[in-house]
Design an enzyme around this catalytic site. Structure first.
Site, PDB file in Angstrom:
ATOM      1  N   CYS A  40       1.004  -1.094  -0.042  1.00 61.85           N
ATOM      2  CA  CYS A  40      -0.051   0.043  -0.143  1.00 61.85           C
ATOM      3  C   CYS A  40       0.856   1.091   0.021  1.00 61.85           C
ATOM      4  CB  CYS A  40      -0.847  -0.100   1.261  1.00 61.85           C
ATOM      5  SG  CYS A  40      -1.958   1.446   1.242  1.00 61.85           S
ATOM      6  N   HIS A  88      -9.194  -3.518  -2.452  1.00 60.96           N
ATOM      7  CA  HIS A  88      -7.987  -2.541  -1.747  1.00 60.96           C
ATOM      8  C   HIS A  88      -8.576  -1.343  -1.647  1.00 60.96           C
ATOM      9  CE1 HIS A  88      -3.774  -1.748  -0.500  1.00 60.96           C
ATOM     10  NE2 HIS A  88      -4.275  -0.566  -0.703  1.00 60.96           N
ATOM     11  N   GLU A  89      -8.876  -0.657  -2.991  1.00 66.22           N
ATOM     12  CA  GLU A  89      -9.262   0.683  -3.170  1.00 66.22           C
ATOM     13  C   GLU A  89     -10.598   1.104  -2.310  1.00 66.22           C
ATOM     14  OE1 GLU A  89      -6.876   2.790  -3.479  1.00 66.22           O
ATOM     15  OE2 GLU A  89      -5.704   1.079  -4.573  1.00 66.22           O
ATOM     16  N   HIS A 120     -10.230   1.177   1.464  1.00 72.37           N
ATOM     17  CA  HIS A 120      -9.857   2.633   1.771  1.00 72.37           C
ATOM     18  C   HIS A 120     -10.767   3.525   2.227  1.00 72.37           C
ATOM     19  CE1 HIS A 120      -5.318   2.576   1.848  1.00 72.37           C
ATOM     20  NE2 HIS A 120      -5.371   2.294   0.583  1.00 72.37           N
TER      21      HIS A 120
END
Length: 214
Positions: free
Chosen positions: A126, A168-169, A172
């Site tokens: 990351c 993953h995004e 966030h």
């Protein structure tokens, strides 16, 4: 990281953030903005400012370099992320990880849900946790819904490495870092991953470091 005035109107703060030009500073783990979650995008920036902000995310992602970047990683609590992956990897890596090129995409108000029960585990890093990687087991296939930067609906199934990127995004945007989902015993410095665990899969790392794969 010095940030635009936290109590100023959002559009004004983003104008200040963009004013210097070039790549934006990336927020590192430990900053509360990465844990606060995000506000749904509903036209707060207007089309012109949104386009400038998206371009700044693109430039910052390329400069890092990375294959995805979410607004909180530059200090902005809006539900917006960008992805792009040219996937310049050897064939054996492509096959093992399902890593195929992804064009530049803007994800606005995205959310995902698994398709099936299959999970895949690979080392992941990351931009907000520089210098480290860890093995994360993620859904092998997900359905992503949301919109693009023009407000057009997005409803698409992603598999393999692209599925990992969008998870993953999107995480966030919910205040979740990849470390929250990682196998703690797998945590490795980037140099160690390159030296010891550069195989297409993390099977050797799992045996040597003592963790299980799905």
């Amino acid at each position: 990281m010095p940030s635009p005035r936290s109590h100023a109107p959002l559009a004004e703060r983003i104008e200040e953030l963009l004013a210097p030009g070039g790549p934006l500073p990336i927020v590192a783990a430990g900053d509360p903005v990465l844990r606060a979650g995000t506000e749904r995008y509903d036209g707060q920036l207007g089309p012109a400012l949104l386009a400038r902000f998206v371009e700044a995310l693109r430039v910052t992602m390329h400069a890092a370099p990375g294959v995805g970047l979410a607004a909180p990683q530059v200090g902005v609590g809006l539900r917006i992320a960008v992805i792009e992956d040219p996937a310049p990897v050897p064939e054996e890596v492509r096959v093992a990880r399902g890593r195929v090129p992804q064009p530049f995409r803007v994800l606005v108000n995205p959310s995902y849900r698994p398709v099936g029960d299959a999970r895949a585990a690979f080392f992941e890093g990351c931009l907000s946790v520089p210098g480290w990687q860890a093995v994360v087991a993620r859904h092998a296939e997900v359905r992503l819904t949301g919109e693009d930067e023009r407000g057009h609906p997005l409803d698409e199934v992603f598999t393999g490495w692209p599925a990992r990127i969008v998870q993953h995004e999107t995480d966030h945007l919910d205040g979740v870092l990849y470390l929250d989902r990682a196998e703690p015993r797998s945590l490795s410095a980037n140099a160690t991953v390159l030296e010891r665990w550069a195989q297409p899969t993390p099977e050797e790392a799992a045996r040597a470091l003592g963790f299980e794969l799905p």
